[in-house]
Design a protein around this motif. Structure first.
Motif, PDB file in Angstrom:
ATOM      1  N   PHE A 162       3.619  -1.696   8.361  1.00 42.42           N
ATOM      2  CA  PHE A 162       2.980  -0.673   7.528  1.00 42.42           C
ATOM      3  C   PHE A 162       3.493   0.718   7.903  1.00 42.42           C
ATOM      4  N   PHE A 163       3.463   1.033   9.199  1.00 39.45           N
ATOM      5  CA  PHE A 163       3.899   2.365   9.635  1.00 39.45           C
ATOM      6  C   PHE A 163       5.411   2.529   9.507  1.00 39.45           C
ATOM      7  N   CYS A 164       6.159   1.432   9.654  1.00 41.60           N
ATOM      8  CA  CYS A 164       7.601   1.500   9.436  1.00 41.60           C
ATOM      9  C   CYS A 164       7.884   1.853   7.983  1.00 41.60           C
ATOM     10  N   ASN A 165       7.175   1.204   7.063  1.00 43.00           N
ATOM     11  CA  ASN A 165       7.333   1.514   5.644  1.00 43.00           C
ATOM     12  C   ASN A 165       6.932   2.953   5.348  1.00 43.00           C
ATOM     13  N   LEU A 166       5.903   3.428   6.024  1.00 40.84           N
ATOM     14  CA  LEU A 166       5.449   4.798   5.806  1.00 40.84           C
ATOM     15  C   LEU A 166       6.544   5.804   6.152  1.00 40.84           C
ATOM     16  N   VAL A 167       7.125   5.680   7.361  1.00 43.68           N
ATOM     17  CA  VAL A 167       8.139   6.663   7.774  1.00 43.68           C
ATOM     18  C   VAL A 167       9.407   6.531   6.929  1.00 43.68           C
ATOM     19  N   VAL A 168       9.742   5.308   6.544  1.00 42.85           N
ATOM     20  CA  VAL A 168      10.941   5.119   5.722  1.00 42.85           C
ATOM     21  C   VAL A 168      10.724   5.675   4.317  1.00 42.85           C
ATOM     22  N   GLN A 169       9.593   5.350   3.707  1.00 46.49           N
ATOM     23  CA  GLN A 169       9.351   5.796   2.336  1.00 46.49           C
ATOM     24  C   GLN A 169       9.160   7.303   2.237  1.00 46.49           C
ATOM     25  N   VAL A 170       8.554   7.915   3.251  1.00 47.07           N
ATOM     26  CA  VAL A 170       8.435   9.375   3.258  1.00 47.07           C
ATOM     27  C   VAL A 170       9.823  10.000   3.403  1.00 47.07           C
ATOM     28  N   SER A 171      10.663   9.392   4.230  1.00 50.91           N
ATOM     29  CA  SER A 171      12.037   9.883   4.377  1.00 50.91           C
ATOM     30  C   SER A 171      12.803   9.743   3.065  1.00 50.91           C
ATOM     31  N   VAL A 172      12.542   8.672   2.321  1.00 50.81           N
ATOM     32  CA  VAL A 172      13.166   8.491   1.014  1.00 50.81           C
ATOM     33  C   VAL A 172      12.734   9.617   0.066  1.00 50.81           C
ATOM     34  N   SER A 173      11.456  10.006   0.133  1.00 46.42           N
ATOM     35  CA  SER A 173      10.979  11.134  -0.674  1.00 46.42           C
ATOM     36  C   SER A 173      11.742  12.405  -0.339  1.00 46.42           C
ATOM     37  N   VAL A 174      11.933  12.633   0.960  1.00 47.22           N
ATOM     38  CA  VAL A 174      12.654  13.825   1.408  1.00 47.22           C
ATOM     39  C   VAL A 174      14.094  13.800   0.892  1.00 47.22           C
ATOM     40  N   LEU A 175      14.746  12.654   1.006  1.00 46.56           N
ATOM     41  CA  LEU A 175      16.125  12.546   0.535  1.00 46.56           C
ATOM     42  C   LEU A 175      16.213  12.797  -0.971  1.00 46.56           C
ATOM     43  N   GLY A 176      15.190  12.332  -1.707  1.00 49.99           N
ATOM     44  CA  GLY A 176      15.164  12.589  -3.142  1.00 49.99           C
ATOM     45  C   GLY A 176      15.123  14.079  -3.447  1.00 49.99           C
ATOM     46  N   VAL A 177      14.375  14.826  -2.639  1.00 48.25           N
ATOM     47  CA  VAL A 177      14.308  16.281  -2.804  1.00 48.25           C
ATOM     48  C   VAL A 177      15.634  16.919  -2.419  1.00 48.25           C
ATOM     49  N   LEU A 178      16.203  16.507  -1.288  1.00 48.31           N
ATOM     50  CA  LEU A 178      17.446  17.105  -0.803  1.00 48.31           C
ATOM     51  C   LEU A 178      18.611  16.866  -1.762  1.00 48.31           C
ATOM     52  N   LEU A 179      18.552  15.778  -2.521  1.00 46.74           N
ATOM     53  CA  LEU A 179      19.628  15.453  -3.456  1.00 46.74           C
ATOM     54  C   LEU A 179      19.454  16.133  -4.822  1.00 46.74           C
ATOM     55  N   THR A 180      18.415  16.953  -4.935  1.00 45.21           N
ATOM     56  CA  THR A 180      18.169  17.660  -6.193  1.00 45.21           C
ATOM     57  C   THR A 180      19.263  18.699  -6.449  1.00 45.21           C
ATOM     58  N   SER A 181      19.759  18.722  -7.657  1.00 48.66           N
ATOM     59  CA  SER A 181      20.792  19.700  -8.009  1.00 48.66           C
ATOM     60  C   SER A 181      20.176  21.088  -8.189  1.00 48.66           C
ATOM     61  N   PRO A 212       0.811  -1.230   0.000  1.00 43.87           N
ATOM     62  CA  PRO A 212       0.000   0.000   0.000  1.00 43.87           C
ATOM     63  C   PRO A 212       0.836   1.269   0.000  1.00 43.87           C
ATOM     64  N   ILE A 213       1.903   1.298   0.810  1.00 48.37           N
ATOM     65  CA  ILE A 213       2.743   2.493   0.885  1.00 48.37           C
ATOM     66  C   ILE A 213       3.534   2.684  -0.407  1.00 48.37           C
ATOM     67  N   LEU A 214       4.076   1.596  -0.938  1.00 53.85           N
ATOM     68  CA  LEU A 214       4.837   1.689  -2.181  1.00 53.85           C
ATOM     69  C   LEU A 214       3.948   2.184  -3.311  1.00 53.85           C
ATOM     70  N   TRP A 215       2.731   1.651  -3.400  1.00 47.23           N
ATOM     71  CA  TRP A 215       1.807   2.063  -4.448  1.00 47.23           C
ATOM     72  C   TRP A 215       1.438   3.539  -4.290  1.00 47.23           C
ATOM     73  N   MET A 216       1.217   3.977  -3.059  1.00 45.42           N
ATOM     74  CA  MET A 216       0.894   5.381  -2.815  1.00 45.42           C
ATOM     75  C   MET A 216       2.029   6.286  -3.291  1.00 45.42           C
ATOM     76  N   GLN A 217       3.266   5.936  -2.917  1.00 44.18           N
ATOM     77  CA  GLN A 217       4.402   6.781  -3.271  1.00 44.18           C
ATOM     78  C   GLN A 217       4.683   6.765  -4.774  1.00 44.18           C
ATOM     79  N   ASN A 277      12.754   9.204  -7.886  1.00 48.76           N
ATOM     80  CA  ASN A 277      12.123   8.895  -6.609  1.00 48.76           C
ATOM     81  C   ASN A 277      11.431   7.538  -6.646  1.00 48.76           C
ATOM     82  N   LYS A 278      10.805   7.206  -7.768  1.00 45.76           N
ATOM     83  CA  LYS A 278      10.146   5.907  -7.891  1.00 45.76           C
ATOM     84  C   LYS A 278      11.167   4.779  -7.780  1.00 45.76           C
TER      85      LYS A 278
END
Length: 208
Positions: free
Chosen positions: A143-162, A54-59, A95-96
């Protein structure tokens, strides 16, 4: 230089990664409840699918709107242009890929925890010894572990933007936010105690 990396919401969600170890402990205890079923693969499917898919599909399809905290979210028409550019970055292809890698890694961690579950049997003995209850606890924790990890992955994707990519990114229109992102919580104009970056004031500082 742009200051999008200083956006408070990014760091609030990245800090949520600290909850992941605690949630994995909950998964560990849940998997230790009662004796495993003889068809153990079904247990892995239940916890893995409910916890990861569910979390992967949402992201992948409608990423979580980062401008929310707990049960509050900033109204789309109250988001600044910088914030809407950050949302646009969440839909980037890289990000995907990051989310897919994170999901595979989390499944590997879940498998390892399943193997180590017997070591949590003493703690799990305080819970009702029904295997299905333990699996539900494990699935919810995962489920909630995946949520916090995947949201953090989204953030890292933004922070790594040139800087070049950031400057070329167009802000997503306010009226399209709810169509392309998962907005959770009561919508408000501003979330109390979370400062808003003012690009104009920062530009003045840089040019002074």
């Amino acid at each position: 230089m742009n200051n999008f990396r200083l956006e408070p919401f990014l760091w609030i969600h990245l800090a949520g990664l600290a909850l992941a170890p605690l949630l994995l402990v909950i998964v560990w205890i849940g998997l230790a409840v009662s004796d495993p079923w003889s068809f153990y693969w079904l247990e892995l499917v239940i916890v893995g699918i409910l916890g990861v898919i569910p979390i992967l599909w949402m992201q992948w399809t409608k990423p979580l709107d980062l401008f929310c905290v707990l049960f509050l979210s900033v109204r789309p028409n109250s988001l600044t242009e910088e914030q809407r550019k950050i949302l646009r970055l969440l839909k980037a292809r890289k990000n995907k890929i990051f989310h897919g890698i994170a999901a595979i890694g989390l499944l590997g961690v879940g498998w390892l925890i399943y193997q180590l579950a017997p070591f949590a049997a003493v703690t799990a003995s305080m819970l009702p010894q029904w295997r299905i209850v333990g699996l539900i606890i494990a699935a919810v924790g995962f489920f909630f572990c995946n949520l916090v990890v995947q949201v953090s992955v989204s953030v890292l994707g933004v922070l790594l933007t040139s800087e070049k990519t950031w400057l070329a990114t167009e802000a997503i229109p306010s009226n399209q936010v709810t169509n392309h992102f998962t907005v959770i919580g009561l919508r408000v104009s501003k979330i109390f105690l979370i400062p808003s970056l003012d690009p104009a004031s920062n530009l003045k500082k840089e040019t002074s």
